[in-house]
Design a protein around this motif. Structure first.
Motif, short mmCIF file in Angstrom:
data_model
loop_
_atom_site.label_atom_id
_atom_site.label_comp_id
_atom_site.label_asym_id
_atom_site.label_seq_id
_atom_site.Cartn_x
_atom_site.Cartn_y
_atom_site.Cartn_z
N GLN A 277 0.95 -1.21 0.10
CA GLN A 277 0.11 -0.01 -0.18
C GLN A 277 0.79 1.40 -0.20
N ILE A 278 0.49 2.28 -0.84
CA ILE A 278 1.20 3.30 -0.70
C ILE A 278 0.21 4.65 -0.17
N ILE A 279 0.21 4.92 0.94
CA ILE A 279 -0.56 5.62 1.75
C ILE A 279 -0.39 7.29 1.87
N THR A 280 -1.00 8.12 1.43
CA THR A 280 -0.43 9.32 1.47
C THR A 280 -1.20 10.05 2.69
N HIS A 281 -0.86 11.24 3.42
CA HIS A 281 -1.26 11.73 4.47
C HIS A 281 -2.60 12.11 4.60
N ASP A 282 -3.45 11.85 3.50
CA ASP A 282 -4.83 12.14 3.72
C ASP A 282 -5.55 10.77 3.43
N GLY A 283 -5.03 9.78 3.59
CA GLY A 283 -5.35 8.28 3.64
C GLY A 283 -5.69 7.65 2.21
N THR A 284 -5.39 8.18 1.18
CA THR A 284 -5.58 7.84 -0.22
C THR A 284 -4.57 6.72 -0.38
N ASN A 285 -4.85 5.55 -0.98
CA ASN A 285 -3.90 4.33 -1.42
C ASN A 285 -3.71 4.71 -2.96
N LEU A 286 -2.35 5.20 -2.98
CA LEU A 286 -2.27 5.38 -4.68
C LEU A 286 -2.42 3.88 -5.62
N ALA A 287 -1.90 2.93 -4.81
CA ALA A 287 -2.32 2.05 -5.57
C ALA A 287 -3.43 1.49 -6.08
N ILE A 302 5.12 -0.76 -10.95
CA ILE A 302 6.02 -1.77 -10.56
C ILE A 302 5.63 -2.45 -9.17
N ILE A 303 5.46 -1.79 -8.23
CA ILE A 303 4.97 -2.10 -6.88
C ILE A 303 3.87 -2.95 -7.03
N LYS A 304 2.71 -2.67 -7.97
CA LYS A 304 1.50 -3.33 -7.97
C LYS A 304 1.72 -4.66 -8.54
N VAL A 305 2.81 -4.95 -9.53
CA VAL A 305 3.03 -6.06 -10.22
C VAL A 305 3.81 -7.10 -9.15
N PHE A 306 4.81 -6.37 -8.67
CA PHE A 306 5.62 -7.44 -7.63
C PHE A 306 4.79 -7.56 -6.27
N LYS A 307 4.36 -8.43 -6.03
CA LYS A 307 3.59 -8.80 -4.79
C LYS A 307 4.49 -9.58 -3.82
N VAL A 308 5.54 -9.79 -4.39
CA VAL A 308 6.74 -10.48 -3.69
C VAL A 308 7.92 -9.63 -3.83
N PHE A 309 8.73 -9.82 -2.95
CA PHE A 309 10.15 -9.01 -3.20
C PHE A 309 11.29 -9.93 -3.42
N PRO A 310 11.81 -9.73 -4.50
CA PRO A 310 13.13 -10.60 -5.10
C PRO A 310 14.23 -10.32 -4.10
N VAL A 311 14.64 -11.48 -3.68
CA VAL A 311 16.14 -11.60 -2.91
C VAL A 311 17.13 -12.05 -3.55
N ILE A 312 18.23 -11.45 -3.72
CA ILE A 312 19.56 -11.79 -4.14
C ILE A 312 20.61 -11.22 -3.49
N ASN A 313 21.03 -12.26 -2.66
CA ASN A 313 22.16 -11.55 -1.69
C ASN A 313 23.48 -12.59 -1.78
N LEU A 314 24.68 -12.05 -1.79
CA LEU A 314 26.02 -12.41 -1.82
C LEU A 314 26.54 -12.22 -0.27
N LYS A 315 26.93 -13.31 0.12
CA LYS A 315 27.75 -13.14 1.46
C LYS A 315 28.94 -13.73 1.59
N ILE A 316 29.73 -13.11 2.28
CA ILE A 316 31.23 -13.77 2.73
C ILE A 316 31.29 -13.70 4.21
#
Length: 321
Positions: A277-287, A302-316
């Protein structure tokens, strides 16, 4: 007893040479890792919980950076929609009414506020213990990003807020059907002169209200964002605090002769819990709008299309004990 404790200490110090295939491979060593990727910069600790699994716990945050977005101020009528009023005329009127010089556009700063703790379990399905599948969760604040107007635009927003207040006052009527400026004080005990009220009503009715045209609603009418009671315009992006995760990864020792260091990667998806949800100070959801203008519209799409968040991580990582 002292001998047993000392023996245990030596065992822990020498545990860097223990392989994951030993029968006693349960919480018998600890790896410290530094991660970098789509979840931000993070750290984690990992320890085996069996021959073919390990548990990880960590923290990651997205460094703060600013992205500036531009919005134009336009005239509109609640019934007629957008008006073609020239801004310089309205700017002159606002200057005379409020004393503020205003600009035709405002800038908003977008900023991530994304950080999470995580608990993950890696399962190694193959004998070489290099590939792993992962399940677990991330947990953090539900607000993952925010946007707010710049300090330089405060005079403009204050003037717009005061202008709209005066517009509502001079064009409105009371419960008896009389003009507000005749029956009610503008503020405190101050009443407008009826002649001034008549003149302002005629001018302002022709000019319309002032607002920021963000986009259009599903019924075709424009969504006009106006300053809040604090004279600011703001928005925030919200998701679930608890975010399940599934993924896979690959890790391999940096050197066969030095098992202390390891480089690995993870790839998977974090579940938002639906469309953010993208909520403005007056309560409107831009989505939920039919369309949003400019770069903000691209971000919203883009946010409306991706209902999940892609995770790509490198670790040392490095073996601590």
């Amino acid at each position: 007893m002292a001998f047993l404790c000392f023996t245990g200490y030596l065992y822990a110090q020498d545990s860097t040479t223990i392989d994951r295939t030993t029968d006693q491979n349960i919480l018998n060593h600890l790896d410290f890792g530094i991660t970098l990727g789509t979840t931000g910069i993070g750290i984690d600790l990992a320890s085996p919980i069996g021959e073919y699994a390990q548990i990880r716990a960590g923290f990651a945050f997205m460094p703060h950076f600013n992205h500036t977005m531009h919005f134009g101020i336009q005239a509109y009528d609640t019934e007629k929609g957008l008006l073609q009023t020239k801004f310089d005329k309205m700017a002159d009127l606002m200057k005379s009414l409020t004393g503020y010089t205003v600009d035709s556009q405002i800038d908003m700063i977008g900023q991530p506020t994304f950080y999470n703790f995580n608990v993950l379990v890696d399962v190694f399905p193959f004998k070489n213990k290099k590939w792993h599948v992962t399940g677990g969760f991330y947990i953090g604040p539900s607000n993952i990003a925010k946007a707010f107007n710049t300090t330089e635009d405060m005079p403009t927003l204050l003037a717009v807020g005061m202008y709209d207040h005066i517009y509502d006052f001079v064009t409105g009527i009371d419960e008896n059907g009389d003009p507000n400026y005749i029956s009610k004080p503008l503020y405190g005990t101050y009443y407008l002169d009826p002649d001034v009220g008549d003149q302002l009503k005629g001018i302002m009715t022709g000019y319309g209200r002032m607002g920021i045209h963000i986009g259009d609603k599903t019924n075709g009418t424009p969504y006009m964002m106006e300053p809040g009671a604090d004279g600011m315009v703001k928005a925030k992006v919200k998701v679930n605090s608890f975010k399940p995760y599934i993924g896979f990864g690959y890790g391999n020792a940096k050197s066969e002769n030095n098992k202390k260091y390891n480089i690995s990667f993870d790839c998977g998806i974090m579940f938002w819990g639906g469309t953010p949800q993208i909520i403005t100070h007056d309560g409107t959801n831009l989505a939920e709008l039919a369309s949003v203008k400019g770069k903000v519209g691209t971000y919203v799409d883009i946010i409306k299309v991706f209902k999940v968040f892609p995770v790509i991580n490198l670790k040392i990582s490095r073996r601590i004990f």
